[in-house]
Design a protein around this motif. Structure first.
Motif, short mmCIF file in Angstrom:
data_model
loop_
_atom_site.label_atom_id
_atom_site.label_comp_id
_atom_site.label_asym_id
_atom_site.label_seq_id
_atom_site.Cartn_x
_atom_site.Cartn_y
_atom_site.Cartn_z
N PRO A 181 1.25 7.29 -9.96
CA PRO A 181 0.19 6.43 -10.36
C PRO A 181 0.78 4.97 -10.36
O PRO A 181 1.52 4.36 -10.89
CB PRO A 181 -0.41 6.64 -11.85
CG PRO A 181 0.20 8.24 -12.20
CD PRO A 181 1.40 8.06 -11.36
N VAL A 182 -0.26 4.00 -9.95
CA VAL A 182 -0.04 2.68 -9.94
C VAL A 182 -1.31 2.12 -10.72
O VAL A 182 -0.90 0.91 -11.48
CB VAL A 182 -0.11 2.13 -8.33
CG1 VAL A 182 0.01 0.53 -8.33
CG2 VAL A 182 1.11 2.88 -7.38
N THR A 183 -2.37 2.37 -10.55
CA THR A 183 -3.45 1.94 -11.43
C THR A 183 -3.96 2.94 -12.27
O THR A 183 -3.58 3.94 -12.24
CB THR A 183 -4.50 1.34 -10.52
OG1 THR A 183 -5.24 2.64 -9.78
CG2 THR A 183 -3.98 0.53 -9.47
N SER A 184 -4.81 2.52 -13.22
CA SER A 184 -5.57 3.49 -14.12
C SER A 184 -6.30 4.57 -13.53
O SER A 184 -6.32 5.73 -13.78
CB SER A 184 -6.35 2.72 -15.27
OG SER A 184 -7.28 1.84 -14.50
N ASP A 186 -5.33 5.47 -10.50
CA ASP A 186 -4.52 6.73 -10.01
C ASP A 186 -4.10 7.53 -11.29
O ASP A 186 -3.92 8.73 -10.86
CB ASP A 186 -3.19 5.93 -9.45
CG ASP A 186 -3.56 4.88 -8.22
OD1 ASP A 186 -4.59 5.46 -7.51
OD2 ASP A 186 -2.93 3.88 -8.08
N SER A 187 -3.94 7.10 -12.28
CA SER A 187 -3.44 7.87 -13.30
C SER A 187 -4.46 9.01 -13.72
O SER A 187 -4.32 10.05 -13.86
CB SER A 187 -3.40 7.01 -14.59
OG SER A 187 -2.71 7.82 -15.67
N GLN A 216 -9.20 5.93 -3.05
CA GLN A 216 -8.38 5.12 -3.67
C GLN A 216 -7.48 4.41 -2.89
O GLN A 216 -7.06 3.09 -2.89
CB GLN A 216 -7.78 5.89 -5.05
CG GLN A 216 -6.90 4.89 -5.76
CD GLN A 216 -7.98 3.75 -6.51
OE1 GLN A 216 -9.20 3.93 -6.37
NE2 GLN A 216 -7.14 3.23 -7.21
N GLN A 220 -6.60 0.60 -1.69
CA GLN A 220 -5.59 -0.16 -1.97
C GLN A 220 -4.54 -0.63 -0.68
O GLN A 220 -4.09 -1.67 -0.63
CB GLN A 220 -4.62 0.75 -3.13
CG GLN A 220 -5.20 0.87 -4.31
CD GLN A 220 -4.31 1.87 -4.91
OE1 GLN A 220 -3.21 2.58 -4.65
NE2 GLN A 220 -4.56 1.80 -6.45
#
Length: 360
Positions: A181-184, A186-187, A216, A220
């Motif tokens: 994960p890079v962003t929330s 992604d998480s 996503q 990105q």
């Protein structure tokens, strides 16, 4: 002026087709028949409680008086957008035929044929064995300006072998593999992939998770070429769940509508992106129980369909008549839409010249 342009193109070592698309989206819906794409719901399956768990809801959602209405109930984006602004091939009732050329009529041989333009006798199972053939994705990833700009998202884990992620270096986010994960957002996607029920085993990710993971990534990373491969349509068909199969087809159609709206709002993609949608194989149809199956023991499951839209693709809608087209022509067509001639150390099917608008 046309002759002058053609002459100049030859002098420059190119083809008559200027590069009309800068980006490309390839989408596959596993095991979706041409019959549903062009005719809509099959009443013999839709109204049978053995295949539709709730026939009243199935009728309300997918049945209509005419073929035109029924097919739009399943795939409104395909028919209201691609059907108006692009092309659709494979309606055999209109004398338009698209076939696989591999002799097996199931998934991995079909995906290899789509991607490599070559029906390879060595690929004769669905075993997760790295593809020995150069795919059009690998070829494009080696072209100037495209290196590192190719991405694959698939629900079925064998797709990462079909694109030969190890050799090609193309990232293939497949099935239920963990992500970083890079962003929330992604998480959340990573957690959902880990925790969501795996109805069809560890080798198959829910199609909605595949789509939103790809969405996503597009936001990105903005890849130039995206291969998006869905699988649950085939799994539901094998399970005999016709109503659920149609619901999944409609869901995927809505994902494509959402993705198309997204890219039309992004400067890199808007007006510069072509999309091609197809399937890896067909299914049976007679007797109706054969709808669950495909392969050489299931008659006519070699029959497929193709839809395409975007810059460089003539807006001629549903096709009628014409020569038989083959699955092995898709790879070279994808390359040509971006202005390249797909070359490999194996034979490659010719581009579908009726898709390509050489006058632009």
């Amino acid at each position: 002026m046309r002759l002058l342009c053609l002459w100049f193109s030859v002098l420059m070592g190119g083809s008559a087709l200027a590069q009309p698309a800068q980006n490309l989206i390839l989408v596959t819906l596993d095991g979706v028949r041409w019959q549903e794409v062009f005719n809509g719901a099959d009443s013999t399956l839709l109204f049978d409680p053995a295949y539709s768990r709730d026939t009243a809801s199935a009728r309300k959602q997918f049945w209509a008086a005419t073929t035109t209405e029924r097919r739009k109930r399943i795939m409104p984006f395909l028919w209201n957008m691609i059907g108006q602004q692009g092309q659709l091939y494979g309606n055999r009732q209109q004398g338009n035929r698209v076939n696989v050329s591999n002799p097996h009529w199931f998934s991995y041989p079909g995906y290899n044929e789509i991607l490599s333009g070559y029906a390879d006798d060595r690929i004769k199972s669905n075993d997760k064995i790295d593809n020995p053939n150069t795919t059009v994705l690998e070829f494009l990833n080696q072209q100037p300006g495209l290196a590192g700009k190719v991405a694959v998202f698939s629900s079925w884990d064998v797709i990462e072998a079909a694109v030969n992620e190890h050799r090609s270096g193309i990232p293939a986010n497949s099935a239920n593999e963990p992500t970083r994960p890079v962003t929330s957002a992604d998480s959340v996607l990573s957690d959902m992939t880990t925790l969501y029920p795996r109805d069809f085993g560890d080798g198959v990710r829910a199609d909605f998770l595949t789509y939103f993971s790809a969405r996503q990534y597009v936001k990105q990373k903005q890849p130039r070429i995206l291969f998006l491969s869905f699988d649950e349509t085939d799994e539901l068909a094998h399970a005999g769940r016709y109503y659920d199969h149609l619901r999944m087809v409609k869901s995927i159609d809505s994902y494509l509508a959402d993705l198309w709206q997204l890219v039309q709002k992004m400067p890199q993609y808007a007006g510069k992106t072509a999309i091609l949608v197809t399937t890896d194989h067909g299914r049976g149809h007679t007797p109706k129980a054969r709808w669950k199956d495909h392969g050489t023991k299931t008659a006519d499951s070699y029959q497929i369909w193709i839809a395409a839209m975007g810059p460089g693709i003539r807006a001629t809608g549903e096709q009628a008549g014409g020569p038989v087209l083959f699955q092995n022509q898709i790879a070279a067509t994808l390359a040509r839409l971006l202005g390249f001639d797909f070359k490999s150390d194996h034979p490659v099917g010719a581009p579908i010249d009726t898709i390509i608008d050489a006058t632009r």
